[in-house]
Scaffold this motif. Sequence first.
Motif, PDB file in Angstrom:
ATOM      1  N   UNK A   1       0.836  -1.207   0.000  1.00 58.33           N
ATOM      2  CA  UNK A   1       0.000   0.000   0.000  1.00 58.33           C
ATOM      3  C   UNK A   1       0.865   1.249   0.000  1.00 58.33           C
ATOM      4  N   UNK A   2       1.963   1.222   0.757  1.00 59.52           N
ATOM      5  CA  UNK A   2       2.868   2.375   0.819  1.00 59.52           C
ATOM      6  C   UNK A   2       3.499   2.637  -0.543  1.00 59.52           C
TER       7      UNK A   2
ATOM      8  N   UNK B   1       7.390  -0.843  11.618  1.00 61.78           N
ATOM      9  CA  UNK B   1       8.366   0.072  11.026  1.00 61.78           C
ATOM     10  C   UNK B   1       8.861   1.171  11.967  1.00 61.78           C
ATOM     11  N   UNK B   2       8.097   1.530  12.948  1.00 64.54           N
ATOM     12  CA  UNK B   2       8.554   2.511  13.933  1.00 64.54           C
ATOM     13  C   UNK B   2       8.369   3.953  13.525  1.00 64.54           C
TER      14      UNK B   2
ATOM     15  N   UNK C   1      12.139   0.835   3.981  1.00 62.74           N
ATOM     16  CA  UNK C   1      11.814  -0.578   3.794  1.00 62.74           C
ATOM     17  C   UNK C   1      11.111  -0.833   2.460  1.00 62.74           C
ATOM     18  N   UNK C   2      10.375   0.157   1.947  1.00 66.26           N
ATOM     19  CA  UNK C   2       9.785   0.030   0.611  1.00 66.26           C
ATOM     20  C   UNK C   2      10.899  -0.163  -0.411  1.00 66.26           C
TER      21      UNK C   2
ATOM     22  N   UNK D   1      15.161  -3.455  -3.641  1.00 67.28           N
ATOM     23  CA  UNK D   1      16.554  -3.274  -4.021  1.00 67.28           C
ATOM     24  C   UNK D   1      17.481  -4.339  -3.453  1.00 67.28           C
ATOM     25  N   UNK D   2      17.170  -4.917  -2.294  1.00 66.83           N
ATOM     26  CA  UNK D   2      17.996  -5.998  -1.767  1.00 66.83           C
ATOM     27  C   UNK D   2      18.047  -7.143  -2.769  1.00 66.83           C
ATOM     28  N   UNK D   3      16.885  -7.542  -3.227  1.00 67.30           N
ATOM     29  CA  UNK D   3      16.785  -8.656  -4.178  1.00 67.30           C
ATOM     30  C   UNK D   3      17.434  -8.289  -5.509  1.00 67.30           C
ATOM     31  N   UNK D   4      17.123  -7.097  -6.011  1.00 67.89           N
ATOM     32  CA  UNK D   4      17.648  -6.663  -7.298  1.00 67.89           C
ATOM     33  C   UNK D   4      19.178  -6.662  -7.300  1.00 67.89           C
ATOM     34  N   UNK D   5      19.779  -6.067  -6.283  1.00 65.82           N
ATOM     35  CA  UNK D   5      21.227  -5.926  -6.281  1.00 65.82           C
ATOM     36  C   UNK D   5      21.947  -7.224  -5.945  1.00 65.82           C
ATOM     37  N   UNK D   6      21.319  -8.101  -5.167  1.00 66.99           N
ATOM     38  CA  UNK D   6      21.869  -9.443  -4.962  1.00 66.99           C
ATOM     39  C   UNK D   6      21.927 -10.187  -6.284  1.00 66.99           C
ATOM     40  N   UNK D   7      20.868 -10.069  -7.073  1.00 67.34           N
ATOM     41  CA  UNK D   7      20.832 -10.727  -8.379  1.00 67.34           C
ATOM     42  C   UNK D   7      21.848 -10.118  -9.338  1.00 67.34           C
TER      43      UNK D   7
END
Length: 204
Positions: free
Chosen positions: A14-15, A47-48, A56-57, A62-68
């Motif tokens: 949603x964010x 999220x705090x 976190x969005x 980006x974690x997945x993208x850059x790992x790949x």
Amino acid sequence: MTSSATTRERILGAAEKLFARRGFDGASLRQLTAAAGVNLAAVNYHFGSKERLVEEVFRRRLDRLNTQRLAALDRAKAHGEASLEQVLDAFIRPALEIDGHGDGSLFVRVLARAFAEHDDSLRRFLSENYGHVMRRFATELARLLPHLSREELYWRIDLMTGALTHAMSGFGMIRRREGVGEAEHREETIAHLVRFAAAGLRAP
């Protein structure tokens, strides 16, 4: 997936939609909770703060993208030095396969907001967490393109990244032809982008 994980994912989805449509400042937590079907306590629990939610969005994608990207680059170099086209494929292909969490073109608009709104804290977050990936690719490109000064190389990388972002957004003139599957169209897009970027990078 647990109920807590499902709630977290629903808030992130949603964010992303709200940030793409309204920007980070324009999207309120009240709008977010209504869109996600949760209360403010759930957002605070997971999220705090809104700033952490924004981060976190980006992290979700980006974690997945850059790992790949790094894994693809390692594979390209596994049997010796990679060619320019192999390095470009490692950079471009994962970005066009970003749809692992839904509409990738939506995330591109969120990414564009990060730079259009001049959010220094967000830019710092992106640089600190993902800048090493771009530096790794820049190092490979510099090795393959010794005729380019560092400044000229960075100009060309910026322009290449802009072309990739445009392709990811789905706003261009090229549309998937009738009878052509999504995977085939993506492969065609990757091939065109790699050829285009290689020609631009190799130019005198």
